[in-house]
Write a protein that holds these residues in place. Structure first.
Motif: not given
Length: 416
Positions: A98-113
């Motif tokens: 329930n947001n207005d997110i349009e894209a899923v880039p790799a940046g925020p997921f860096t080092n998320v193991t």
């Protein structure tokens, strides 16, 4: 007194011996090994033990909320976000619905193991706006919610760890040849309310999903039954398509089917032994064009054949023989909005000794108006409280909204 002293000494020695059995046991040894993934993470009370120590106070994106009582979860839902915030390394459950997110880039997921669940439903995500491989790198991901977005294609590649994938209410009309490859652990796949047609399924995309238990394909553009479904399947949802027939031996390869929903299609005839399935409990063929009933298995408990063109219920077709040692388990039949002029024969109570409710409702005997049988609802073995509850249920159904009907296209929440 001497005897009591001796007994006390013996008791102390026994207690010491029991204690010593566990004195050298290191409880931490169990957690040095790779965790057993037989059960989904949301049923595993030891999930948090897999995560290394994380800082206190818990690190959290400033746009989100990380409750101290659930330090592995980050809540970013209903915040009018347009982008995905950076995700702390320790997070396991990420809620961005329930947001207005349009894209899923790799940046925020860096080092998320350790991420195991992502909920990105009710956003504006398109397939080409998902960075290639962003999900595939999440080697512990078990559940991914992408329903109610603007995906035109299946979002591949995905990690082999994935067990539950929800893609309903998108615009998916294509499945690339290798889109579903490398997903051996998928147990639940929801593709309802998309634009899938028969040409998309010609490549038999589900045939290698050996652990698939639930497949939802409701509200698509299918005209034929999906080919080569895996024998592991237990729940199949095909409502609101344009399927006109079921091949006679179609379910021979699907002996584990428990629930089958095919309402709102174009079915006219059912081959005699189509549903000769040993585990079938629920069968919904309402809102089709059936003219007569068919054989039902002894295991079946709930049968829905409302809004068809049935003029008489031939119980012998449904139940060709009676076996006192292996009785039919049918308890509920819904036959309203057909063309019945008389109730079901009393022979049904010999064939179906457990029957509790037959819902006749209104019948479409005349072209311009509906009529009602003398007994709109037949009830048996019901207490007054159960009777009132059943009446309330039917009143609720008669006044249900479009949203209610949409929700009914899905199986019990446990399988969603």
């Amino acid at each position: 007194m001497g005897i009591m002293s001796q007994l006390s000494i013996i008791h102390l020695l026994w207690a010491a011996m029991v204690f010593c059995q566990y004195d050298d046991y290191d409880f931490e040894d169990e957690y040095d090994e790779e965790p057993d993934h037989q059960h989904p993470y949301y049923f595993n009370p030891n999930t948090q033990a897999e995560v290394p120590r994380f800082p206190f106070p818990v690190e959290c994106a400033r746009e989100c909320f990380c409750p101290p009582a659930f330090p592995l979860s980050m809540y970013c839902d209903h915040r009018k976000l347009k982008t995905i915030p950076n995700i702390p390394r320790h997070v396991q459950q990420l809620y961005l619905q329930n947001n207005d997110i349009e894209a899923v880039p790799a940046g925020p997921f860096t080092n998320v193991t350790f991420l195991r669940e992502i909920n990105l439903s009710y956003n504006k995500i398109k397939f080409h706006m998902i960075d290639h491989g962003v999900f595939a790198k999440l080697s512990n991901l078990v559940q991914l919610h992408l329903q109610h977005n603007e995906l035109e294609e299946f979002p591949f590649p995905l990690p082999s760890s994935l067990e539950r994938l929800l893609l309903g209410f998108n615009k998916i009309s294509r499945l690339s040849g290798n889109a579903l490859e490398g997903l051996p652990n998928i147990t639940m796949l929801d593709l309802c309310n998309n634009f899938l047609d028969d040409s998309v399924l010609k490549g038999k995309p589900f045939s290698n999903m050996k652990n698939l238990m639930q497949l939802n394909l409701c509200n698509n553009k299918l005209q034929t039954m999906p080919p080569d479904l895996p024998s592991s399947l237990m729940y199949l949802s095909l409502e609101n398509n344009s399927i006109s027939y079921i091949p006679e031996n179609y379910f021979k390869r699907l002996p584990k089917i428990i629930a089958l929903r095919m309402s709102h299609n174009n079915l006219q005839n059912i081959p005699r032994n189509t549903f000769n399935l040993p585990n079938l409990l629920e069968l919904n063929l309402g809102h089709n064009k059936l003219k007569q009933v068919f054989y039902i298995p002894r295991s079946l408990q709930h049968l829905y054949i409302e809004d068809n063109d049935i003029e008489i219920i031939n119980v012998t077709l449904m139940c060709p023989s009676i076996d006192p040692m292996n009785t039919n388990q049918l308890t509920y039949i819904r036959v309203d909005q057909n063309k019945l002029t008389i109730p079901i024969s009393t022979y049904a109570f010999f064939c179906f000794p457990h029957i509790r409710t037959i819902y006749y409702g209104e019948q479409n005997v005349n072209v311009n108006k509906s009529t009602q049988l003398r007994i709109p609802v037949f009830r048996r073995f019901l207490s007054p409280e159960e009777y009132d509850e059943a009446e309330d249920d039917h009143e609720t159904h008669d006044h249900e909204t479009e949203e209610d009907r949409e929700a009914d296209h899905y199986f019990h929440p446990y399988f969603q």
